[in-house]
Design a protein around this motif. Structure first.
Motif, mmCIF file in Angstrom:
data_model
loop_
_atom_site.group_PDB
_atom_site.id
_atom_site.type_symbol
_atom_site.label_atom_id
_atom_site.label_comp_id
_atom_site.label_asym_id
_atom_site.label_seq_id
_atom_site.Cartn_x
_atom_site.Cartn_y
_atom_site.Cartn_z
ATOM 1 N N ARG A 118 0.811 -1.207 0.000
ATOM 2 C CA ARG A 118 0.000 0.000 0.000
ATOM 3 C C ARG A 118 0.848 1.263 0.000
ATOM 4 N N ALA A 119 2.114 1.144 0.387
ATOM 5 C CA ALA A 119 2.992 2.332 0.363
ATOM 6 C C ALA A 119 3.223 2.810 -1.066
ATOM 7 N N ILE A 178 -3.722 -5.405 8.759
ATOM 8 C CA ILE A 178 -3.807 -4.635 10.020
ATOM 9 C C ILE A 178 -4.889 -3.568 9.992
ATOM 10 N N ARG A 216 -6.599 1.009 5.953
ATOM 11 C CA ARG A 216 -5.511 1.778 5.331
ATOM 12 C C ARG A 216 -6.017 2.764 4.268
ATOM 13 N N PRO A 217 -7.012 3.618 4.589
ATOM 14 C CA PRO A 217 -7.514 4.587 3.604
ATOM 15 C C PRO A 217 -6.450 5.626 3.242
ATOM 16 N N ILE A 218 -6.651 6.326 2.113
ATOM 17 C CA ILE A 218 -5.739 7.430 1.755
ATOM 18 C C ILE A 218 -6.531 8.715 1.514
ATOM 19 N N LEU A 226 -6.860 11.241 3.335
ATOM 20 C CA LEU A 226 -6.145 12.469 3.736
ATOM 21 C C LEU A 226 -5.124 12.891 2.672
ATOM 22 N N HIS A 227 -4.582 11.900 1.950
ATOM 23 C CA HIS A 227 -3.689 12.227 0.829
ATOM 24 C C HIS A 227 -4.492 12.989 -0.230
ATOM 25 N N THR A 229 2.635 8.461 5.796
ATOM 26 C CA THR A 229 2.804 8.560 4.348
ATOM 27 C C THR A 229 1.967 9.701 3.778
ATOM 28 N N THR A 248 3.534 1.921 17.045
ATOM 29 C CA THR A 248 2.642 0.800 16.725
ATOM 30 C C THR A 248 3.413 -0.334 16.069
ATOM 31 N N ASP A 249 4.474 -0.005 15.339
ATOM 32 C CA ASP A 249 5.259 -1.056 14.656
ATOM 33 C C ASP A 249 6.085 -1.885 15.623
ATOM 34 N N ILE A 285 -3.498 2.991 16.911
ATOM 35 C CA ILE A 285 -3.293 3.499 15.551
ATOM 36 C C ILE A 285 -4.066 2.699 14.510
ATOM 37 N N PHE A 286 -4.003 1.383 14.585
ATOM 38 C CA PHE A 286 -4.687 0.528 13.592
ATOM 39 C C PHE A 286 -5.784 -0.294 14.256
HETATM 40 C C1 EPZ Z 1 3.228 4.178 7.955
HETATM 41 O O1 EPZ Z 1 2.047 3.674 7.371
HETATM 42 C C2 EPZ Z 1 4.204 3.013 7.992
HETATM 43 N N1 EPZ Z 1 4.475 2.558 6.624
HETATM 44 C C3 EPZ Z 1 3.604 1.878 8.823
HETATM 45 O O2 EPZ Z 1 4.582 0.854 8.908
HETATM 46 C C4 EPZ Z 1 3.309 2.404 10.234
HETATM 47 O O3 EPZ Z 1 2.692 1.386 10.974
HETATM 48 C C5 EPZ Z 1 2.396 3.627 10.150
HETATM 49 O O4 EPZ Z 1 2.985 4.630 9.293
HETATM 50 C C6 EPZ Z 1 2.163 4.264 11.517
HETATM 51 O O5 EPZ Z 1 3.377 4.637 12.086
HETATM 52 C C7 EPZ Z 1 5.342 3.261 5.856
HETATM 53 O O6 EPZ Z 1 5.888 4.269 6.265
HETATM 54 C C8 EPZ Z 1 5.599 2.734 4.480
HETATM 55 P P1 EPZ Z 1 -0.588 6.270 8.676
HETATM 56 P P2 EPZ Z 1 0.892 4.705 6.918
HETATM 57 O O7 EPZ Z 1 -1.051 6.957 7.438
HETATM 58 O O8 EPZ Z 1 1.483 5.995 6.517
HETATM 59 C C9 EPZ Z 1 -5.269 6.472 9.203
HETATM 60 C C10 EPZ Z 1 5.374 -1.322 8.894
HETATM 61 O O9 EPZ Z 1 5.131 -2.222 9.708
HETATM 62 N N2 EPZ Z 1 -5.289 7.174 7.915
HETATM 63 O O10 EPZ Z 1 0.334 7.005 9.587
HETATM 64 O O11 EPZ Z 1 0.031 3.998 5.954
HETATM 65 C C11 EPZ Z 1 -4.814 5.032 9.095
HETATM 66 O O12 EPZ Z 1 -5.900 4.192 8.754
HETATM 67 C C12 EPZ Z 1 4.270 -0.449 8.376
HETATM 68 O O13 EPZ Z 1 6.533 -1.026 8.486
HETATM 69 C C13 EPZ Z 1 -6.480 7.673 7.440
HETATM 70 O O14 EPZ Z 1 -7.536 7.537 8.074
HETATM 71 O O15 EPZ Z 1 0.089 4.907 8.271
HETATM 72 C C14 EPZ Z 1 -4.278 4.759 10.469
HETATM 73 O O16 EPZ Z 1 -5.352 4.426 11.328
HETATM 74 C C15 EPZ Z 1 2.908 -0.974 8.760
HETATM 75 N N3 EPZ Z 1 -6.494 8.321 6.227
HETATM 76 C C16 EPZ Z 1 -3.689 6.094 10.899
HETATM 77 O O17 EPZ Z 1 -4.287 7.075 10.034
HETATM 78 C C17 EPZ Z 1 -5.353 8.495 5.487
HETATM 79 O O18 EPZ Z 1 -5.415 9.110 4.392
HETATM 80 C C18 EPZ Z 1 -2.176 6.181 10.750
HETATM 81 O O19 EPZ Z 1 -1.869 5.738 9.454
HETATM 82 C C19 EPZ Z 1 -4.140 7.976 5.997
HETATM 83 C C20 EPZ Z 1 -4.136 7.335 7.208
#
Ligand code: EPZ
Length: 434
Positions: free
Chosen positions: A96-97, A122, A125-127, A129-130, A168, A308-309, A331-332
């Motif tokens: 998803r990254a 886990i 994983r919506p985007i 906010l992007h 991300t 969380t990781d 977080i998840f």
């Molecule tokens: C990054 O994922 C990491 N991946 C994840 O690592 C890590 O667990 C996560 O950040 C939290 O620290 C990479 O950097 C490639 P988020 P990311 O956007 O960016 C919600 C690993 O094990 N959200 O910070 O996808 C989301 O659902 C991986 O190496 C929205 O609602 O995580 C979550 O509940 C797993 N809308 C929270 O925010 C969005 O547009 C945090 O997600 C984006 C996210």
């Protein structure tokens, strides 16, 4: 399907070296899209997600040279032409990254088609906010047939406040902002070290960024960026995983080539749980634990809180701690996939929504268990290192996504671990001899 065979009981003793951070390498590789010049990144980890990112960039027309020679794990990326700015579903569904190419593609090419990343083990994983941030910067975004299409002649600087802290999301929009017209102010940003790694690379490429690593990032857009060479920081989650491994096995382990400044919350929690942790200079940490481990609660938070990781790995440790530990995952929504497998090994864990209650110490017995996601796999390895007997871990390809040759590193400090099946090797590197 690759499996690990692990016989528990050996304390880990010696020195283990940490590889470069996967979660820095992925956005930094995507940043190469922002220039026609070559971008060279060093200390790239030899893991499956990097290979996936390479295939993604090559599918868009980039030239990617990825070498894992003795001296340097290095990739050189040239996006002089982007013939096909599309992130195809068959690649995005595996990582998803991949959505990290969205912002840079719109900034560089004025359009992007990115498969909407489905959820994963886990969570959803919506985007959204992007998308919201890009629309704020003037992009027009449509969704159909499972793809996002984003278009903008030139993105405009904007003032945005993230509804939720997203790593991300912060990175994607930072890469969109560096070539936008005017100033962009982003508030409620992620403060993770990986954001700082990306910002450091972008600055070397000519971007004008202030505040990376804080909640508010200001960007002055520039007309173009040039190439750069940058060394990725060590992986703080791999380092934290090894620290837990040294503690749970009652060993004496030095984790080298790490950045202790990124490990504050993890080190503090290990000390609270009864481990002895010493920082040895700028890039090494020593962990020892010979007495009884003590129960200590965690609640996962954005950086600099407890990551969380690291939740799954720490939960394995709590199964050996004396008392009741409460593990809260904030977080998840579904990051307890390791719990049932730990229970099958003899752990005493009860889950209620986002909270797991662990009663220890529990004597773990070896079992055949199933890996479900990257960090859950790490949790099962840690449990197997102290379980009585020989455990078989199936689907370790999850582990290969983010841990470089983990079985070799653990064997090097005394673990009885071997892989059944083929060692993960990215396509033969073009520059094997660095
Ligand atoms: C990054 O994922 C990491 N991946 C994840 O690592 C890590 O667990 C996560 O950040 C939290 O620290 C990479 O950097 C490639 P988020 P990311 O956007 O960016 C919600 C690993 O094990 N959200 O910070 O996808 C989301 O659902 C991986 O190496 C929205 O609602 O995580 C979550 O509940 C797993 N809308 C929270 O925010 C969005 O547009 C945090 O997600 C984006 C996210």
């Amino acid at each position: 399907m690759d499996k690990f065979v692990i016989r528990g009981g050996n304390p880990l003793v010696g020195t283990v070296r940490v590889s470069g951070a996967k979660n820095s390498a992925l956005p930094c590789m995507a940043a190469a899209i922002l220039t026609e010049d070559e971008v060279t990144l060093e200390n790239i980890p030899q893991v499956r997600d990097i290979e996936t990112e390479r295939r993604l960039l090559e599918s868009m027309g980039a030239k990617v040279q990825l070498g894992y020679g003795r001296a340097q794990h290095r990739t050189t990326i040239s996006c002089s032409t982007l013939s096909d700015p599309v992130a195809k579903y068959e690649i995005v569904k595996t990582m998803r990254a991949s959505s990290l190419v969205l912002g840079p593609l719109v900034a560089r090419a004025g359009m992007a088609r990115v498969a909407i990343p489905g959820g994963c083990a886990i969570g959803g994983r919506p985007i959204d906010l992007h998308i919201k941030g890009l629309e704020k910067m003037g992009a027009t975004i449509t969704q159909e047939h499972g793809y996002l299409e984003a278009r903008a002649d030139r993105l405009r600087g904007a003032h945005m406040v993230f509804d939720k802290i997203t790593v991300t999301g912060t990175e994607d929009l930072l890469m969109a902002a560096v070539l936008a017209e005017g100033e962009t102010v982003m508030e409620n940003c992620a403060r993770e070290p990986e954001v700082c790694d990306l910002s450091a690379l972008l600055t070397l490429m000519g971007a004008k960024i202030d505040g990376a690593g804080t909640s508010t990032i200001r960007v002055q857009g520039v007309p173009r960026l040039h190439g750069a060479r940058y060394r990725i920081n060590p992986d703080r989650i791999e380092a934290g995983t090894f620290l837990v491994a040294g503690a749970i096995t009652r060993g004496d382990l030095i984790v080298a080539n790490c950045n202790p400044n990124h490990l504050g919350a993890v080190i503090a929690k290990l000390e609270e749980a009864g481990a002895r942790v010493d920082i040895l200079g700028a890039d090494s940490v020593r962990v020892r634990a010979d007495g009884q481990l003590r129960a200590a609660d965690i609640s996962t938070e954005e950086y600099p809180g407890f990551p969380t990781d690291m939740q799954a790995q720490y939960m394995a440790l709590t199964t050996q701690a004396d008392g009741v530990s409460v593990v809260k995952e904030n977080i998840f929504e579904n990051r307890f996939m390791h719990v049932q497998e730990l229970v099958r090994m003899g752990a005493n864990i009860k889950v209620d929504g986002g909270t797991a209650t662990v009663r220890g110490p529990a004597k773990l017995s070896a079992a055949a268990v199933m890996c479900s996601d990257l960090r859950a796999s790490a949790s099962l390895v840690l449990a197997a290192l102290v379980a009585d007997g020989e455990s078989i871990l199936d689907r370790v390809y999850h582990m290969d996504r983010g841990y470089e040759r983990i079985e070799e590193k653990l064997r090097g400090v005394g673990a009885q671990i071997r892989r059944m099946g083929n060692v993960f090797n990215p396509r033969e590197s073009e520059s094997a001899a660095d």
